[in-house]
Design a protein around this motif. Structure first.
Motif: not given
Length: 322
Positions: A25-33, A62-67
């Protein structure tokens, strides 16, 4: 669903990214670190987008959460001793950084699952620790995590943001590093045993902890995101075990197959004497949760340590049936 994990290259974060990437059920996984305590190597071989940056950068957030369609907020400056050495840094990341994350999510109405800590109970002596107890933090770290969960729940109440705040209890398992001054107790004990070095226990070793295997933790987190679980108060994420550190040392001694040279040192400021979670609320929200036993979790963790280059040349661990 696209999911952003702040602190996604850290110990729990990288395990969560792997778990999310395995869910259909998950599409893209983004890690911010910002990689201050995490490592890009933790995400090697995974289908995860790593963005290097800090939660203290509102524009980047703001830019990352938009994804994303959902956010799991794990980024933090961990460790009680680290917070004693630099309280302001712990506050900036854990409290102010959380507000920045929440602001970015509020602007797009993105749901947030966030990590708090059992350390918020602090000096409260009641066992097991249930969520309706008062909080009495004993360290700047604990105070900053109380701020984390308080802001998360306040944003839920004030802005109708879908939120869930978990109180983690002594999470352990693969990817948890041992090679630094602020290492958690299980990796520190395993490292000492594998290297044949003295095993340091601060205090008498009768202090107790409720250890929770990271595999269980990340499955609950993934279920929370995908099932869109919310709750208006904090939720313990642990299962009511209560293990003295001296007993933990003995269990690891058996698994590793090496005798422990235990050295007792002065108790540390800010350490909680006893920790044990009440798990009724957790099990009510996640009735299908499958707890990994401590012997099995410790054995899996030792096996992972054995795969690291610095331990490969050491004698093999004693086999253990779990």
């Amino acid at each position: 669903m696209n999911v952003l994990v702040t602190g996604g290259a850290g110990f729990i974060g990288a395990n969560l990214c792997q778990e999310l990437a395995s869910r259909p059920a998950v599409g893209k996984v983004i890690a911010l670190d910002d990689l201050s305590t995490g490592s890009a190597a933790n995400l090697a071989g995974t289908d995860v987008e790593l963005i290097e940056g800090s939660i203290l950068d509102p524009d980047l957030l703001e830019s990352v959460v938009a994804k994303a369609d959902a956010v799991v907020h794990l980024a933090a400056r961990p460790s009680v001793p680290r917070s004693l050495a630099d309280p302001v840094a712990s506050h900036n990341v854990n409290a102010t950084g959380t507000v920045y994350v929440l602001e970015a999510c509020r602007h797009r109405h993105i749901p947030v699952v966030a990590a708090s800590s059992s350390s918020v109970y602090g000096a409260v002596s009641v066992l097991p620790k249930h969520e309706e107890l008062p909080t009495q933090p004993l360290s700047p770290y604990a105070a900053s995590k109380l701020a984390t969960e308080s802001y998360v729940l306040a944003y839920g109440a004030s802005f109708d943001l879908r939120v869930l705040a978990f109180r983690f209890f002594n999470v352990y398992g693969p990817l948890q590093s041992a090679g630094h001054a602020y290492a958690a107790v299980i990796p520190a004990f395993i490292d000492a045993l594998l290297r044949g070095r003295p095993l340091r226990i601060f205090g008498d070793g009768l202090q107790t902890r409720d250890f929770t295997y990271v595999g269980t933790v990340v499955r609950v987190l993934a279920d929370a995101v995908l099932s869109k679980v919310t709750y208006p108060s904090p939720v313990n994420l642990a299962f009511g075990t209560r293990v003295p550190l001296i007993d933990l040392a003995q269990q690891l001694e058996e698994i590793v197959g090496s005798p422990a040279d235990i050295r007792h040192e002065e108790a540390r400021a800010g350490d909680v004497r006893h920790s044990q979670a009440a798990d009724g609320l957790l099990r009510g929200l996640f009735p299908d949760v499958d707890q990994v036993s401590l012997p099995r979790g410790l054995a899996e963790t030792v096996r992972w340590f054995r795969t690291l280059p610095e331990y490969e040349a050491l004698p093999p661990a004693q086999s253990l049936t779990v």
